[in-house]
Design a protein around this motif. Structure first.
Motif, PDB file in Angstrom:
ATOM      1  N   SER A  41      37.016  32.373  52.886  1.00  8.01           N
ATOM      2  CA  SER A  41      37.723  33.856  53.746  1.00  8.01           C
ATOM      3  C   SER A  41      39.164  33.289  54.256  1.00  8.01           C
ATOM      4  N   PHE A  42      39.859  34.464  54.625  1.00  3.61           N
ATOM      5  CA  PHE A  42      41.244  34.260  54.878  1.00  3.61           C
ATOM      6  C   PHE A  42      41.168  33.623  56.298  1.00  3.61           C
ATOM      7  N   ALA A  43      40.222  33.898  57.100  1.00  8.71           N
ATOM      8  CA  ALA A  43      40.022  33.387  58.393  1.00  8.71           C
ATOM      9  C   ALA A  43      39.548  31.815  58.071  1.00  8.71           C
ATOM     10  N   LEU A  44      38.912  31.491  57.353  1.00  8.46           N
ATOM     11  CA  LEU A  44      38.712  30.065  57.049  1.00  8.46           C
ATOM     12  C   LEU A  44      39.780  29.074  56.808  1.00  8.46           C
ATOM     13  N   PHE A  68      32.408  44.024  34.402  1.00  7.39           N
ATOM     14  CA  PHE A  68      32.482  43.122  35.658  1.00  7.39           C
ATOM     15  C   PHE A  68      33.774  42.493  35.771  1.00  7.39           C
ATOM     16  N   ASN A  69      34.840  42.821  35.126  1.00 11.23           N
ATOM     17  CA  ASN A  69      36.029  42.470  35.352  1.00 11.23           C
ATOM     18  C   ASN A  69      37.087  43.426  36.023  1.00 11.23           C
ATOM     19  N   ASN A  70      36.572  44.578  36.378  1.00 15.55           N
ATOM     20  CA  ASN A  70      37.484  45.688  37.153  1.00 15.55           C
ATOM     21  C   ASN A  70      38.523  44.982  37.970  1.00 15.55           C
ATOM     22  N   ALA A  71      39.614  45.592  38.144  1.00 14.76           N
ATOM     23  CA  ALA A  71      40.484  45.352  39.382  1.00 14.76           C
ATOM     24  C   ALA A  71      39.680  45.795  40.613  1.00 14.76           C
ATOM     25  N   PRO A  72      39.782  44.845  41.583  1.00 17.41           N
ATOM     26  CA  PRO A  72      39.177  44.970  42.837  1.00 17.41           C
ATOM     27  C   PRO A  72      39.577  46.289  43.544  1.00 17.41           C
ATOM     28  N   ALA A  73      38.744  46.937  44.487  1.00 17.15           N
ATOM     29  CA  ALA A  73      38.955  48.147  44.939  1.00 17.15           C
ATOM     30  C   ALA A  73      40.124  47.743  45.865  1.00 17.15           C
ATOM     31  N   GLY A  74      39.875  46.694  46.771  1.00 18.40           N
ATOM     32  CA  GLY A  74      41.016  46.283  47.701  1.00 18.40           C
ATOM     33  C   GLY A  74      42.678  46.424  47.238  1.00 18.40           C
ATOM     34  N   ALA A  87      54.954  47.588  38.365  1.00 19.40           N
ATOM     35  CA  ALA A  87      55.301  46.283  38.840  1.00 19.40           C
ATOM     36  C   ALA A  87      54.004  45.643  39.458  1.00 19.40           C
ATOM     37  N   ARG A  88      53.237  46.377  39.933  1.00 16.53           N
ATOM     38  CA  ARG A  88      51.929  45.837  40.904  1.00 16.53           C
ATOM     39  C   ARG A  88      50.677  46.015  39.685  1.00 16.53           C
ATOM     40  N   ALA A  89      50.921  46.314  38.415  1.00 21.65           N
ATOM     41  CA  ALA A  89      49.689  46.613  37.283  1.00 21.65           C
ATOM     42  C   ALA A  89      49.076  45.274  37.045  1.00 21.65           C
ATOM     43  N   PRO A  90      47.561  45.412  36.936  1.00 21.96           N
ATOM     44  CA  PRO A  90      46.978  44.005  36.754  1.00 21.96           C
ATOM     45  C   PRO A  90      47.574  43.717  35.354  1.00 21.96           C
ATOM     46  N   GLY A  91      47.247  42.227  34.997  1.00 26.07           N
ATOM     47  CA  GLY A  91      47.599  41.864  33.896  1.00 26.07           C
ATOM     48  C   GLY A  91      46.427  42.297  32.557  1.00 26.07           C
ATOM     49  N   THR A  92      47.018  42.231  31.455  1.00 21.02           N
ATOM     50  CA  THR A  92      46.306  42.849  30.242  1.00 21.02           C
ATOM     51  C   THR A  92      45.932  41.760  29.371  1.00 21.02           C
ATOM     52  N   LEU A 104      36.179  33.098  43.867  1.00 23.05           N
ATOM     53  CA  LEU A 104      37.184  34.077  44.494  1.00 23.05           C
ATOM     54  C   LEU A 104      37.742  34.970  43.540  1.00 23.05           C
ATOM     55  N   ASN A 105      37.545  36.221  44.029  1.00 21.70           N
ATOM     56  CA  ASN A 105      37.895  37.397  43.094  1.00 21.70           C
ATOM     57  C   ASN A 105      39.389  37.647  43.367  1.00 21.70           C
ATOM     58  N   ALA A 106      39.953  38.323  42.355  1.00 23.36           N
ATOM     59  CA  ALA A 106      41.366  38.769  42.214  1.00 23.36           C
ATOM     60  C   ALA A 106      42.099  39.075  43.679  1.00 23.36           C
ATOM     61  N   ASP A 107      41.221  39.755  44.520  1.00 26.19           N
ATOM     62  CA  ASP A 107      41.741  40.055  46.052  1.00 26.19           C
ATOM     63  C   ASP A 107      41.982  38.918  46.540  1.00 26.19           C
ATOM     64  N   ALA A 108      40.941  38.035  46.690  1.00 30.16           N
ATOM     65  CA  ALA A 108      41.208  36.692  47.400  1.00 30.16           C
ATOM     66  C   ALA A 108      42.384  35.913  47.005  1.00 30.16           C
ATOM     67  N   LEU A 109      42.199  35.766  45.383  1.00 33.58           N
ATOM     68  CA  LEU A 109      43.597  34.920  45.136  1.00 33.58           C
ATOM     69  C   LEU A 109      44.811  35.590  45.391  1.00 33.58           C
TER      70      LEU A 109
END
Length: 457
Positions: free
Chosen positions: A435-438, A9-15, A126-131, A258-263
């Motif tokens: 949301s970013f719009a909010l 449940f902690n996979n890097a998000p698809a976005g 450079a863009r790899a998720p943290g380990t 908030l997931n990783a994409d949102a953060l």
């Protein structure tokens, strides 16, 4: 042994993967065009068409090949770079078949392949998720709990590490080396607080509702993520294992909304907006600093400890609006209307909220966000978290300069529990509906309505 799919449940998000693949694909396209920059005549169109086609193929394949939590950033980056070298070789081979007169230089091809592979490797690293390995405490009993812990312990490259175990009774699960076991819930909570454990996993049967409520209530004032890993062994037939439904069986009971994409989106916006705000308002900042310095003896900036994301303390910055005075230990007296401690310059700054401008420095430092729940004094946190429902969850994300509660008139002095309860309810609404719009709506409302409010004094 492979960890069951429903624990992923902690996979890097698809976005985030999509953005990375698009960046790499653009890089691939540019490199492909450079590789054939000396082509002329009719061959040039064929070379470009082949390059574009292979770029699309690369992007398609790369987007589908998301790294798993077990893949290290270096390994994933290396495989991607090697995949690009293969694409380059395939491009050259395809063009050679289409145009037999094409004679690429082996030397230039090898140099370009090495250069572009290194570029993609650097981009991916450079863009790899943290380990970072997340510390976990497990609550459960019997075979279900034992299998969960054995599978997690057997992972070659784990992203979770079991630090503590609580036995709920019945048949005890086999202990793991180095894992402290508990049977007293008070000692268990104290241990998790002292060791700053990241997550609490409840490996319990679906029917054990009492235990679920007991542990959720015990950790109501803690910022630990609580996940329910249900024991459904009594409901399954044929022992056919699990089906990967993208983590559907790992239920987040209490976790960051908030997931990783949102953060990531919030962080990028925060840094850019804060930098622009500081540059645009620098003359105003200098003028205010001079006015504060001349208004009364003391420093220009007021600093006070506040709680940030995950409850981590930080020093918040404001322009000083009060005369220097001695405060009692552990006592914070909120400003009231007509407070004699406030200077004349300070009264104007507080009424217009210009005293908050230095907090853009906190945003640049990664301690605050432009939009989020307003941070309170640590002494107020200690007071309200036991009497205001769900107060602690305000600190699931970074606190903000402005927020949903503030644009709805809930700002200034909180001289009653009811006022604080309403503010917290608005903060939790923001977290649940982010949301970013909010965020843009809140920023625009803050700018359009101005910083002046009747409760600002």
């Amino acid at each position: 042994m492979r960890l069951p799919s429903y624990f992923r449940f902690n996979n890097a998000p698809a976005g985030r993967h999509l953005t990375l693949r698009l960046i790499e694909s653009i890089f691939v396209a540019i490199c492909a065009m450079v590789m054939h920059r000396h082509a002329e005549g009719s061959a040039l169109a064929a070379y470009r068409s082949t390059a574009v086609a292979l770029t699309i193929i690369y992007a398609w394949c790369a987007m589908d090949a998301n790294p798993t939590p077990r893949a290290t950033p270096v390994r994933g980056a290396l495989l991607t770079a090697l995949g690009w070298v293969f694409c380059e070789a395939l491009a050259v081979g395809t063009v050679k078949l289409m145009h037999p007169d094409y004679e690429p230089s082996l030397r230039s091809f090898a140099g370009l392949a090495a250069l572009t592979a290194a570029g993609i490797f650097a981009c991916r690293i450079a863009r790899a998720p943290g380990t970072r390995v997340h510390s976990v405490a497990v609550v459960g009993r019997g075979d279900h709990c034992a299998v969960l812990m054995r599978n997690l312990d057997a992972m070659r490259e784990p992203i979770y590490r079991i630090e503590a175990q609580f036995e709920t009774g019945g048949e005890a699960a086999a202990p793991l080396d180095g894992v402290q076991r508990f049977s007293d819930i008070a000692a268990f909570v104290s241990h998790l607080r002292a060791q700053r454990i990241d997550e609490l996993w409840l490996a319990l049967p679906l029917t054990d509702e009492d235990a679920l409520h007991r542990f959720i209530d015990a950790f109501r004032n803690e910022l630990v993520n609580i996940r329910f890993i249900p024991d459904v062994s009594n409901l399954t037939r044929f022992q056919s294992g699990t089906v990967d439904l993208d983590g559907a069986l790992a239920i987040n009971l209490v976790a960051s909304p908030l997931n990783a994409d949102a953060l990531a989106v919030k962080t990028i916006f925060d840094r850019v907006f804060a930098a622009c705000a500081i540059l645009a308002s620098s003359p105003v900042l200098l003028a205010i600093a001079l006015a504060v310095k001349l208004s009364s003896p003391g420093p220009v900036l007021f600093r006070q400890l506040r709680r940030g994301a995950s409850g981590k303390p930080f020093e918040i910055y404001k322009f000083r609006t009060m005369r220097m005075h001695a405060a009692g230990d552990g006592v914070v007296v909120q400003a009231t209307r007509g407070d004699p401690r406030i200077t004349r310059v300070g009264a104007f700054l507080r009424r217009t909220s210009l005293d908050e401008l230095p907090q853009f420095l906190n945003v640049l430092r990664g301690e605050m966000s432009v939009v989020g729940p307003r941070p309170h004094a640590i002494e107020h946190d200690a007071l309200y978290q036991d009497i205001v429902d769900d107060y602690i969850h305000r600190y699931r994300i970074r606190p903000g300069i402005t927020g949903w509660a503030q644009i709805n008139g809930l700002r200034g002095e909180t001289d009653s529990i009811e006022k604080m309860q309403r503010r917290v309810e608005h903060d939790l609404y923001y977290l649940s509906n982010w949301s970013f719009a909010l965020d843009m709506r809140i920023v625009l409302a803050t700018i359009v309505r101005g910083f002046v409010h009747r409760n600002a004094y």
